[in-house]
Motif scaffolding. Sequence first.
Motif, PDB file in Angstrom:
ATOM      1  N   MET A 147       0.845  -1.188   0.000  1.00  0.00           N
ATOM      2  CA  MET A 147       0.000   0.000   0.000  1.00  0.00           C
ATOM      3  C   MET A 147       0.887   1.247   0.000  1.00  0.00           C
ATOM      4  N   THR A 148       0.476   2.248  -0.694  1.00  0.00           N
ATOM      5  CA  THR A 148       1.215   3.497  -0.776  1.00  0.00           C
ATOM      6  C   THR A 148       0.544   4.533   0.120  1.00  0.00           C
ATOM      7  N   ARG A 149       1.367   5.251   0.883  1.00  0.00           N
ATOM      8  CA  ARG A 149       0.806   6.302   1.737  1.00  0.00           C
ATOM      9  C   ARG A 149       1.555   7.612   1.520  1.00  0.00           C
ATOM     10  N   ARG A 150       0.909   8.674   1.900  1.00  0.00           N
ATOM     11  CA  ARG A 150       1.459  10.019   1.740  1.00  0.00           C
ATOM     12  C   ARG A 150       2.358  10.357   2.921  1.00  0.00           C
ATOM     13  N   ILE A 151       3.568  10.841   2.621  1.00  0.00           N
ATOM     14  CA  ILE A 151       4.509  11.288   3.646  1.00  0.00           C
ATOM     15  C   ILE A 151       4.687  12.800   3.476  1.00  0.00           C
ATOM     16  N   MET A 152       4.302  13.553   4.497  1.00  0.00           N
ATOM     17  CA  MET A 152       4.453  14.997   4.442  1.00  0.00           C
ATOM     18  C   MET A 152       5.930  15.333   4.669  1.00  0.00           C
ATOM     19  N   ILE A 153       6.458  16.258   3.880  1.00  0.00           N
ATOM     20  CA  ILE A 153       7.860  16.648   3.958  1.00  0.00           C
ATOM     21  C   ILE A 153       7.972  18.164   3.964  1.00  0.00           C
ATOM     22  N   ASP A 154       9.116  18.647   4.418  1.00  0.00           N
ATOM     23  CA  ASP A 154       9.435  20.072   4.313  1.00  0.00           C
ATOM     24  C   ASP A 154      10.343  20.251   3.108  1.00  0.00           C
ATOM     25  N   VAL A 155      10.139  21.333   2.397  1.00  0.00           N
ATOM     26  CA  VAL A 155      10.931  21.622   1.205  1.00  0.00           C
ATOM     27  C   VAL A 155      11.386  23.067   1.258  1.00  0.00           C
ATOM     28  N   LEU A 156      12.677  23.280   1.036  1.00  0.00           N
ATOM     29  CA  LEU A 156      13.184  24.638   0.837  1.00  0.00           C
ATOM     30  C   LEU A 156      13.058  24.929  -0.648  1.00  0.00           C
ATOM     31  N   ALA A 157      12.379  26.010  -0.970  1.00  0.00           N
ATOM     32  CA  ALA A 157      12.124  26.330  -2.365  1.00  0.00           C
ATOM     33  C   ALA A 157      12.485  27.776  -2.654  1.00  0.00           C
ATOM     34  N   ARG A 158      12.709  28.038  -3.919  1.00  0.00           N
ATOM     35  CA  ARG A 158      13.024  29.389  -4.386  1.00  0.00           C
ATOM     36  C   ARG A 158      11.966  29.785  -5.408  1.00  0.00           C
ATOM     37  N   PHE A 159      11.577  31.024  -5.379  1.00  0.00           N
ATOM     38  CA  PHE A 159      10.650  31.541  -6.378  1.00  0.00           C
ATOM     39  C   PHE A 159      11.460  32.211  -7.477  1.00  0.00           C
ATOM     40  N   GLU A 160      11.269  31.751  -8.712  1.00  0.00           N
ATOM     41  CA  GLU A 160      11.964  32.303  -9.871  1.00  0.00           C
ATOM     42  C   GLU A 160      10.944  32.693 -10.922  1.00  0.00           C
ATOM     43  N   SER A 161      10.848  33.945 -11.218  1.00  0.00           N
ATOM     44  CA  SER A 161       9.932  34.446 -12.246  1.00  0.00           C
ATOM     45  C   SER A 161       8.512  33.935 -12.038  1.00  0.00           C
ATOM     46  N   GLY A 162       8.053  33.941 -10.789  1.00  0.00           N
ATOM     47  CA  GLY A 162       6.695  33.520 -10.480  1.00  0.00           C
ATOM     48  C   GLY A 162       6.502  32.020 -10.378  1.00  0.00           C
ATOM     49  N   ARG A 163       7.561  31.248 -10.481  1.00  0.00           N
ATOM     50  CA  ARG A 163       7.474  29.785 -10.387  1.00  0.00           C
ATOM     51  C   ARG A 163       8.205  29.304  -9.144  1.00  0.00           C
ATOM     52  N   ILE A 164       7.722  28.196  -8.601  1.00  0.00           N
ATOM     53  CA  ILE A 164       8.361  27.589  -7.433  1.00  0.00           C
ATOM     54  C   ILE A 164       9.393  26.583  -7.918  1.00  0.00           C
ATOM     55  N   ARG A 165      10.594  26.662  -7.339  1.00  0.00           N
ATOM     56  CA  ARG A 165      11.649  25.701  -7.666  1.00  0.00           C
ATOM     57  C   ARG A 165      12.152  25.075  -6.374  1.00  0.00           C
ATOM     58  N   PRO A 166      11.789  23.806  -6.118  1.00  0.00           N
ATOM     59  CA  PRO A 166      12.294  23.153  -4.906  1.00  0.00           C
ATOM     60  C   PRO A 166      13.803  22.977  -4.982  1.00  0.00           C
ATOM     61  N   MET A 167      14.485  23.248  -3.875  1.00  0.00           N
ATOM     62  CA  MET A 167      15.944  23.178  -3.837  1.00  0.00           C
ATOM     63  C   MET A 167      16.456  22.076  -2.913  1.00  0.00           C
ATOM     64  N   GLN A 168      15.729  21.822  -1.829  1.00  0.00           N
ATOM     65  CA  GLN A 168      16.192  20.868  -0.835  1.00  0.00           C
ATOM     66  C   GLN A 168      14.988  20.240  -0.141  1.00  0.00           C
ATOM     67  N   VAL A 169      15.093  18.938   0.144  1.00  0.00           N
ATOM     68  CA  VAL A 169      14.053  18.204   0.859  1.00  0.00           C
ATOM     69  C   VAL A 169      14.537  17.942   2.281  1.00  0.00           C
ATOM     70  N   ILE A 170      13.669  18.194   3.231  1.00  0.00           N
ATOM     71  CA  ILE A 170      13.964  17.895   4.627  1.00  0.00           C
ATOM     72  C   ILE A 170      13.018  16.776   5.031  1.00  0.00           C
ATOM     73  N   TRP A 171      13.569  15.592   5.198  1.00  0.00           N
ATOM     74  CA  TRP A 171      12.790  14.393   5.484  1.00  0.00           C
ATOM     75  C   TRP A 171      12.208  14.470   6.891  1.00  0.00           C
ATOM     76  N   HIS A 172      11.195  13.660   7.175  1.00  0.00           N
ATOM     77  CA  HIS A 172      10.497  13.707   8.459  1.00  0.00           C
ATOM     78  C   HIS A 172      11.404  13.381   9.652  1.00  0.00           C
ATOM     79  N   ASP A 173      12.530  12.705   9.413  1.00  0.00           N
ATOM     80  CA  ASP A 173      13.455  12.395  10.513  1.00  0.00           C
ATOM     81  C   ASP A 173      14.600  13.410  10.621  1.00  0.00           C
TER      82      ASP A 173
END
Length: 79
Positions: free
Chosen positions: A1-27
Amino acid sequence: MTRRIMIDVLARFESGRIRPMQVIWHDGRNYSIDKILDVRRAASKSGGSGIRYTCLIAQRQIPLYFDEWENVWWCDSKE
């Protein structure tokens, strides 16, 4: 079974678009995103839909999802 894992993401806004840069895992582990391979609206295997960022992280393709209505990031996990 597949489940959703909530994560934190550091992102940058470039010309009105979101660009994820780094993932911070739940641990607390951090992973830099080496490359974004694709961006599109898509359904996740765990249910729901959002903007899917197919990312290259540590030589693996990882789909990250962003829900722009709830402003949350998640990825799918098999358990």
